[in-house]
Every structure is written in structure tokens, then in C-alpha cells.
Design an enzyme around this catalytic site. Structure first.
Site, mmCIF file in Angstrom:
data_model
loop_
_atom_site.group_PDB
_atom_site.id
_atom_site.type_symbol
_atom_site.label_atom_id
_atom_site.label_comp_id
_atom_site.label_asym_id
_atom_site.label_seq_id
_atom_site.Cartn_x
_atom_site.Cartn_y
_atom_site.Cartn_z
ATOM 1 N N SER A 1 -15.077 -3.867 -10.742
ATOM 2 C CA SER A 1 -16.250 -3.251 -10.112
ATOM 3 C C SER A 1 -17.454 -3.599 -10.972
ATOM 4 O O SER A 1 -17.294 -3.977 -12.143
ATOM 5 C CB SER A 1 -16.086 -1.729 -10.067
ATOM 6 N N TYR B 1 -13.213 6.394 -14.166
ATOM 7 C CA TYR B 1 -13.212 5.233 -13.264
ATOM 8 C C TYR B 1 -13.865 4.041 -13.974
ATOM 9 O O TYR B 1 -13.346 2.927 -13.961
ATOM 10 C CB TYR B 1 -13.970 5.581 -11.987
ATOM 11 N N ASN C 1 -5.495 2.485 -11.407
ATOM 12 C CA ASN C 1 -6.561 1.489 -11.515
ATOM 13 C C ASN C 1 -6.353 0.474 -12.635
ATOM 14 O O ASN C 1 -6.727 -0.677 -12.517
ATOM 15 C CB ASN C 1 -7.910 2.177 -11.760
ATOM 16 N N ASP D 1 0.851 -1.200 0.000
ATOM 17 C CA ASP D 1 0.000 0.000 0.000
ATOM 18 C C ASP D 1 0.880 1.241 0.000
ATOM 19 O O ASP D 1 2.027 1.202 0.449
ATOM 20 C CB ASP D 1 -0.927 -0.006 1.238
ATOM 21 N N LYS E 1 -12.221 0.334 -15.060
ATOM 22 C CA LYS E 1 -12.788 -0.936 -14.598
ATOM 23 C C LYS E 1 -13.194 -1.829 -15.772
ATOM 24 O O LYS E 1 -13.029 -3.047 -15.720
ATOM 25 C CB LYS E 1 -13.946 -0.673 -13.647
ATOM 26 N N ASP F 1 3.816 2.270 -4.279
ATOM 27 C CA ASP F 1 2.872 3.003 -5.126
ATOM 28 C C ASP F 1 2.744 2.176 -6.402
ATOM 29 O O ASP F 1 3.717 2.049 -7.148
ATOM 30 C CB ASP F 1 3.426 4.402 -5.430
HETATM 31 N N1 LIG Z 1 -15.885 0.561 -2.237
HETATM 32 C C1 LIG Z 1 -16.628 0.250 -3.304
HETATM 33 O O1 LIG Z 1 -17.815 0.613 -3.399
HETATM 34 C C2 LIG Z 1 -16.038 -0.541 -4.420
HETATM 35 C C3 LIG Z 1 -14.660 -0.625 -4.589
HETATM 36 N N2 LIG Z 1 -14.181 -1.312 -5.667
HETATM 37 C C4 LIG Z 1 -12.736 -1.408 -5.895
HETATM 38 O O2 LIG Z 1 -12.128 -2.069 -4.788
HETATM 39 C C5 LIG Z 1 -10.774 -1.634 -4.644
HETATM 40 C C6 LIG Z 1 -10.520 -1.213 -3.203
HETATM 41 O O3 LIG Z 1 -11.407 -0.157 -2.943
HETATM 42 P P1 LIG Z 1 -11.810 0.266 -1.442
HETATM 43 O O4 LIG Z 1 -11.255 -0.703 -0.468
HETATM 44 O O5 LIG Z 1 -13.255 0.545 -1.447
HETATM 45 O O6 LIG Z 1 -11.032 1.659 -1.355
HETATM 46 P P2 LIG Z 1 -10.222 2.355 -0.165
HETATM 47 O O7 LIG Z 1 -10.012 3.742 -0.641
HETATM 48 O O8 LIG Z 1 -10.906 2.114 1.131
HETATM 49 O O9 LIG Z 1 -8.827 1.555 -0.145
HETATM 50 C C7 LIG Z 1 -7.970 1.647 -1.240
HETATM 51 C C8 LIG Z 1 -6.569 1.336 -0.747
HETATM 52 O O10 LIG Z 1 -5.687 1.460 -1.864
HETATM 53 C C9 LIG Z 1 -4.563 2.230 -1.480
HETATM 54 N N3 LIG Z 1 -3.972 2.918 -2.640
HETATM 55 C C10 LIG Z 1 -4.481 3.983 -3.307
HETATM 56 N N4 LIG Z 1 -3.643 4.351 -4.285
HETATM 57 C C11 LIG Z 1 -2.577 3.501 -4.235
HETATM 58 C C12 LIG Z 1 -1.386 3.377 -4.983
HETATM 59 N N5 LIG Z 1 -1.082 4.235 -5.965
HETATM 60 N N6 LIG Z 1 -0.537 2.367 -4.664
HETATM 61 C C13 LIG Z 1 -0.819 1.514 -3.650
HETATM 62 N N7 LIG Z 1 -1.924 1.583 -2.890
HETATM 63 C C14 LIG Z 1 -2.791 2.572 -3.195
HETATM 64 C C15 LIG Z 1 -5.085 3.207 -0.448
HETATM 65 O O11 LIG Z 1 -4.038 3.709 0.369
HETATM 66 C C16 LIG Z 1 -6.073 2.336 0.315
HETATM 67 O O12 LIG Z 1 -5.467 1.655 1.382
HETATM 68 C C17 LIG Z 1 -10.602 -0.494 -5.664
HETATM 69 O O13 LIG Z 1 -9.970 -1.005 -6.828
HETATM 70 C C18 LIG Z 1 -12.033 -0.080 -5.993
HETATM 71 O O14 LIG Z 1 -12.139 0.476 -7.290
HETATM 72 C C19 LIG Z 1 -15.007 -1.956 -6.574
HETATM 73 C C20 LIG Z 1 -16.357 -1.887 -6.419
HETATM 74 C C21 LIG Z 1 -16.972 -1.189 -5.324
HETATM 75 C C1 LIG Z 2 -19.349 7.415 -7.856
HETATM 76 C C2 LIG Z 2 -18.650 6.113 -7.670
HETATM 77 C C3 LIG Z 2 -18.786 5.649 -6.273
HETATM 78 C C4 LIG Z 2 -18.272 4.494 -5.858
HETATM 79 C C5 LIG Z 2 -17.523 3.639 -6.785
HETATM 80 C C6 LIG Z 2 -17.353 2.268 -6.216
HETATM 81 O O1 LIG Z 2 -15.975 2.076 -5.946
HETATM 82 C C7 LIG Z 2 -17.842 1.288 -7.224
HETATM 83 O O2 LIG Z 2 -17.079 0.790 -8.007
HETATM 84 C C8 LIG Z 2 -19.263 1.069 -7.225
HETATM 85 C C9 LIG Z 2 -19.865 0.520 -8.301
HETATM 86 C C10 LIG Z 2 -21.280 0.328 -8.232
HETATM 87 C C11 LIG Z 2 -22.003 0.088 -9.341
HETATM 88 C C12 LIG Z 2 -23.420 -0.107 -9.177
HETATM 89 C C13 LIG Z 2 -24.278 -0.213 -10.177
HETATM 90 C C14 LIG Z 2 -23.921 -0.062 -11.594
HETATM 91 C C15 LIG Z 2 -24.977 -0.091 -12.422
HETATM 92 C C16 LIG Z 2 -24.847 0.108 -13.907
HETATM 93 O O3 LIG Z 2 -23.542 0.450 -14.238
HETATM 94 C C17 LIG Z 2 -25.252 -1.153 -14.623
HETATM 95 C C18 LIG Z 2 -24.294 -2.244 -14.349
HETATM 96 C C19 LIG Z 2 -24.690 -3.481 -14.156
HETATM 97 C C20 LIG Z 2 -26.143 -3.835 -14.124
HETATM 98 C C21 LIG Z 2 -26.354 -4.644 -12.894
HETATM 99 C C22 LIG Z 2 -27.799 -5.124 -12.866
HETATM 100 O O4 LIG Z 2 -28.709 -4.249 -12.917
HETATM 101 O O5 LIG Z 2 -27.992 -6.349 -12.828
#
Ligand SMILES: NC(=O)C1=CN([C@@H]2O[C@H](COP(=O)(O)OP(=O)(O)OC[C@H]3O[C@@H](n4cnc5c(N)ncnc54)[C@H](O)[C@@H]3O)[C@@H](O)[C@H]2O)C=CC1
Ligand SMILES: CC/C=C\C[C@H](O)C(=O)/C=C/C=C/C=C\C=C\[C@@H](O)C/C=C\CCC(=O)O
Length: 267
Positions: free
Chosen positions: A139, A152, A108, A37, A156, A65
Site C-alpha cells: 500500500s 496496518y 497482512n 479466499d 505494509k 485462510d
Molecule cells: N482498497 C484500498 O484502498 C487499498 C487496498 N490495499 C490492499 O489491497 C489488498 C486487497 O484489498 P481490497 O481489495 O481493497 O480489500 P477487500 O476487503 O475488498 O478484499 C479483500 C479480500 O481478501 C479476503 N480475505 C480477508 N482475510 C482473508 C484471509 N485471512 N484469508 C484469505 N482471504 C482473506 C476477503 O474475503 C476479500 O475477498 C489488501 O492487502 C489491502 O491492504 C492497498 C492499498 C489501498
Molecule cells: C484508514 C485506512 C483506509 C484505507 C486503507 C487502504 O487500504 C490503503 O492502504 C490506503 C492507503 C492510502 C494512503 C494514502 C496516502 C498516504 C500518505 C502518507 O502516508 C505519505 C505516503 C506517501 C507520500 C506520497 C506522496 O505524497 O507522494
């Protein structure tokens, strides 16, 4: 199913959120875990916490990083020196920043490519490797667009496409490495507050209400639920090129159409 006892895992973005949950479930199932991290303070604290909870020397933190090729390569060599091998690699680190969009792409998508290629070079059988499994965290926004975060979303979609293509390459070339993707909807971590941050969302702040409505349609998951999905993708050795979609009403392996669904047009 792959037994995790004695296996060595690497998790990026492991200091908090989903990465911390992924590292913990892997430790709970017998693996040793390298935590990577950019947040050195949180990473060192977590290393101490996990070593106290799961046994000394089961976890080690490496400040990395993932947008830096050199830092990633140096850390990987240190991991091999300490643990001797890498069997599981989870590319999880990710950010949301629609203003500094090149940074978002570099972390990402490029960060996932860097980590995947480092793991693959070590794991693939043609290099004398023992095989292994790579899980890339995309995601649900890698399967359908999030209007408020086009960059973003693009990263993804890129993670999903890269993972599926490399999994097919691994199958055809018999690398002995499985590569899968995770596609969770919203998860209760600090990241989801990003949609309210002008510093991160910029020109798309006016779409915050649209995201809020999406959050009502897709209620947040807990880290612990999503971590079970990671365990499935790691342990089930029948899964290669799989994309696990996770929402509050359930999880499922995405069935991608063999043919592109299309409406014919006259040209
Ligand atoms: N929280 C959500 O709603 C969702 C998250 N994700 C994905 O899950 C993964 C983790 O997300 P979260 O745990 O929610 O986020 P978070 O922000 O809580 O944790 C992310 C971690 O990555 C680290 N990080 C950021 N930039 C970095 C870099 N350049 N090098 C190394 N480490 C770095 C941060 O320090 C942090 O510890 C991400 O790829 C995010 O896109 C996917 C779907 C939903
Ligand atoms: C503004 C972004 C906030 C948080 C990002 C988070 O890290 C993340 O990745 C959250 C993703 C959540 C996505 C939720 C729904 C997406 C819906 C549409 O893109 C359609 C995609 C799939 C259809 C799913 C279904 O209806 O069965």
C-alpha cells in the site's frame, strides 16, 4: 516481456475488490487463475462467473485462510495437482483491524510471507523450478504512515521490506524468481470504508477526519487502474525488487535512496 498465455497464476483475497480485478486481468491476458479466499460463497460464485466468461476450467476457487499454514499448504498442493505448475503468485489478501491487531499482522504480513515462501520453494531454479514472479500487495501506507492505522501501516511497511530483501536474495542467489510490491493509495473497494468502523479502528476513531482529508489529497483509484499496475509488475521481466506506487495523478516505480537521508546530530 513475460507472455501470460498458458501460465498459471494464484491470487489470494481474490473473491472481491483488488484481488478480483487482478484475477480478471490475468485471465484476460491468457493465464489460468487459482482464486484463494476465506469467503467461500463469493469465491465459488466468482469461479462460475469467470469460467462462463473466459472458458471452462480456466479458473478454480480454493477456500483458504492465509493465516493458516496448513490450509495454505494444502491448497497449494491441490493447485499443483490440477494445473501442474505455478508461474505467477499474487499475495493480495489483507484486512484493516486495529483492535484485533494480531489478526491483522497474521493476515497482512505473515500471510504474505507464507504465500511467498510456498511460491518460492516451487519456482526457484535450485529446486528444479521454472522460475516465476511474485507480486505482494502492500500500500502507499507501506511507504508513509497512515495515522489512523498504525498496525496496518506496520504490516505494509513489512511487506515492502520483506519483498525488497527477498528480491535481493533472489538476485544474489540466482533463484530465477522476481518479487515485486504494489503500493496503491486509496482504491474504491469495501476495504476503504474501514476507517469509519469503530469495530475495526477502535482507539483511533477520533482520527477519521484526518483520513478523510488524506482521501481528498489522494482521490480513490479504480480497481481496473490498479490491475494494470499488477500486469506491469508481472509481465516486465526487467522488474525485480520494484515497488509500484499508484495514485490518481499517476503511477511510478519508487526510487529508494542508496543512502539514508539524515540530519547529523551531535552525541
Ligand atoms: N482498497 C484500498 O484502498 C487499498 C487496498 N490495499 C490492499 O489491497 C489488498 C486487497 O484489498 P481490497 O481489495 O481493497 O480489500 P477487500 O476487503 O475488498 O478484499 C479483500 C479480500 O481478501 C479476503 N480475505 C480477508 N482475510 C482473508 C484471509 N485471512 N484469508 C484469505 N482471504 C482473506 C476477503 O474475503 C476479500 O475477498 C489488501 O492487502 C489491502 O491492504 C492497498 C492499498 C489501498
Ligand atoms: C484508514 C485506512 C483506509 C484505507 C486503507 C487502504 O487500504 C490503503 O492502504 C490506503 C492507503 C492510502 C494512503 C494514502 C496516502 C498516504 C500518505 C502518507 O502516508 C505519505 C505516503 C506517501 C507520500 C506520497 C506522496 O505524497 O507522494
Amino acid at each position: 516481456m513475460m507472455a501470460l498465455q498458458g501460465k498459471v497464476a494464484v491470487v489470494t483475497g481474490a473473491a472481491q475488490g483488488l484481488g478480483k480485478g487482478f484475477a480478471e486481468i490475468l485471465l484476460q491476458n491468457g493465464a489460468k487463475v487459482a482464486l484463494l479466499d476465506i469467503n467461500e460463497k463469493a469465491g465459488k460464485e466468482l469461479e462460475t462467473q469467470f469460467n462462463e466468461a473466459y472458458g471452462a476450467d480456466r479458473t478454480h476457487f480454493y477456500p483458504v485462510d492465509v493465516s493458516s499454514d496448513q490450509q495454505f499448504k494444502d491448497a497449494f498442493q491441490k493447485i499443483l495437482s490440477k494445473f501442474g505448475q505455478v508461474d505467477i503468485f499474487c499475495n493480495n489478501a489483507g484486512i484493516i483491524n486495529e483492535k484485533q491487531w494480531e489478526k491483522t499482522v497474521s493476515i497482512n504480513l505473515c500471510g504474505v510471507v507464507r504465500g511467498t515462501y510456498l511460491a518460492l520453494e516451487h519456482m526457484k531454479k535450485e529446486n528444479g523450478g521454472q522460475g516465476g514472479v511474485i507480486v505482494n500487495v502492500a500500500s502507499l501506507a507501506g511507504l508513509g504512515p497512515l495515522a489512523q492505522t498504525p498496525i496496518y501501516t506496520a504490516t505494509k511497511f513489512g511487506v515492502v521490506g520483506f519483498t525488497r530483501a527477498l528480491a535481493l536474495a533472489s538476485e544474489v542467489a540466482n533463484y530465477g524468481v522476481r518479487i515485486n510490491a504494489m503500493c496503491p493509495a486509496f482504491v474504491r473497494t469495501p476495504l476503504i470504508d474501514s476507517f469509519n468502523s469503530e469495530e475495526q479502528i477502535g482507539q483511533f476513531m477520533g482520527l477519521a477526519d484526518f483520513t478523510r482529508s488524506l482521501m481528498e489529497k489522494f482521490p480513490s483509484l479504480e480497481v481496473e487502474e490498479v490491475s494494470k499496475g499488477l500486469l506491469l509488475l508481472v509481465k516486465d521481466d526487467s522488474l525485480n525488487g520494484a515497488c509500484l506506487a499508484m495514485m490518481r495523478d499517476g503511477a511510478g516505480l519508487v526510487s529508494f535512496p542508496k543512502e539514508i537521508p539524515k540530519t547529523p546530530v551531535a552525541l
